[in-house]
Design an enzyme around this catalytic site. Structure first.
Site: not given
Length: 371
Positions: A326, A360
């Protein structure tokens, strides 16, 4: 549905370029960032342009005798008041004005400073109301009436206090590779905020392991978001996570999906490696027969801080590494270590957070010389 301040509040600052424009910026940035590790096309997985968030947090702002939803302003100190929010899913968007009206009518807005929403795709919603005061029986009775009228669950939170009206979780269904998975998402715990992109991430990760045999080791497993679908691919899955509440949720989710070939262990990466290498013994590992596992594949989904060098060196012992990140910056740092022993053979970009700079990333690595 348009927000009066869309483009100004913290989560919308790239809106002026439109969805396609903001996504292209992310693609260009990350192609450049990872070009020394991967010179092929990065696979791109898009989001819905509106109503994509199933989890959202708002301030409650008091102006004289009235209250409003609000968010921090990115460019200036202070907040902007929110009339409507096109980011949240339709169920939350529909509920927000009704809930605020009921809070005002019931006069339970005193020292209320936040409202957090958690929704399933079917419309099951938990709302956490955050207070700077102790909640009494009168508050609880009024909250029960609101919950019943609106068909939601309400959690009242103040310092050292949690009052549950109904239940503190929702049950979400995810569709991945033509199979339905169910997950209990607990209030105030981490969940992926964009369910449709989450489905795409899980599907990509499953494809990265496609055709393999043996067992899988997963680090940072959370509540089993990836773990449970992986159990349909591998003979056995051994998954670690340091959070006790996440491990408990993962075990519940395993039962929800009738999965029996996963063992969850509550340990940090450092503790797990110490146990694996015989450096230390842990009671939490006493029921784990590590010798029965054939672990040549590893999956990691660390927090924004990424993995440390110790964890990267451990991951490098495995033939195949699939890494969901992330934070592309810490992923880039970790690849400096991982690519000493492995080659990047596939990369993906998931637009989990439209209209922000955040994405992400998914990376598949194979040990050098492994075909």
């Amino acid at each position: 549905m348009d927000c009066k301040y869309f483009g100004e509040c913290g989560a919308c600052r790239l809106y002026d370029k439109g969805y396609a424009g903001q996504l292209q910026d992310k693609i260009v940035l990350n192609k450049e960032r990872f070009k020394n590790y991967f010179d092929q096309e990065i696979k791109v997985y898009t989001s819905l342009e509106e109503h994509y968030r199933s989890r959202s947090e708002f301030k409650i702002w008091h102006v004289e005798d009235n209250i409003f939803y609000a968010m921090n302003h990115q460019e200036h100190k202070g907040v902007v008041l929110i009339d409507e929010c096109p980011q949240v899913n339709e169920h939350i968007a529909h509920l927000m004005p009704k809930l605020l009206s009921e809070i005002k009518s019931a006069a339970i807005g005193f020292k209320l400073f936040g409202a957090d929403f958690l929704s399933s795709g079917s419309g099951e919603i938990v709302v956490s109301l955050l207070y700077h005061r102790k909640l009494d029986s009168e508050w609880e009775e009024k909250a029960k009436q609101i919950a019943q009228k609106l068909g939601i669950y309400i959690i009242g939170r103040s310092r050292k206090q949690k009052v549950v009206i109904g239940q503190d979780y929702i049950t979400e269904s995810l569709s991945v590779k033509n199979k339905e998975y169910k997950f209990n998402y607990i209030e105030n715990s981490f969940t992926q905020p964009n369910p449709r992109v989450n489905e795409k991430m899980i599907g990509w990760a499953m494809e990265a392991f496609e055709g393999l045999q043996g067992d899988l080791l997963e680090l940072y497993c959370g509540a089993g978001n990836f773990t449970i679908p992986f159990a349909t691919i591998f003979d056995k899955v051994l998954a670690t996570e340091i959070s006790k509440s996440s491990i408990n949720a993962a075990k519940t989710n395993m039962l929800l999906n009738n999965v029996t070939n996963i063992e969850f262990v509550r340990m940090s990466v450092e503790e797990f490696v110490s146990a694996l290498d015989g450096v230390r013994e842990f009671r939490r590992m006493k029921d784990i027969d590590i010798d029965k596992y054939e672990l040549s594949s590893i999956f990691v989904d660390p927090p924004r801080s990424g993995m440390d060098s110790y964890s990267c060196r451990f991951a490098s012992r495995h033939d195949r590494i699939v890494y969901i990140s992330c934070n592309p910056e810490t992923l880039h740092r970790d690849l400096e270590i991982l690519t000493q022993t492995h080659d990047v053979v596939d990369m993906a970009l998931f637009d989990q957070f439209p209209y922000t700079h955040h994405v992400e990333m998914g990376v598949k690595l194979l040990k050098k010389g492994l075909v």
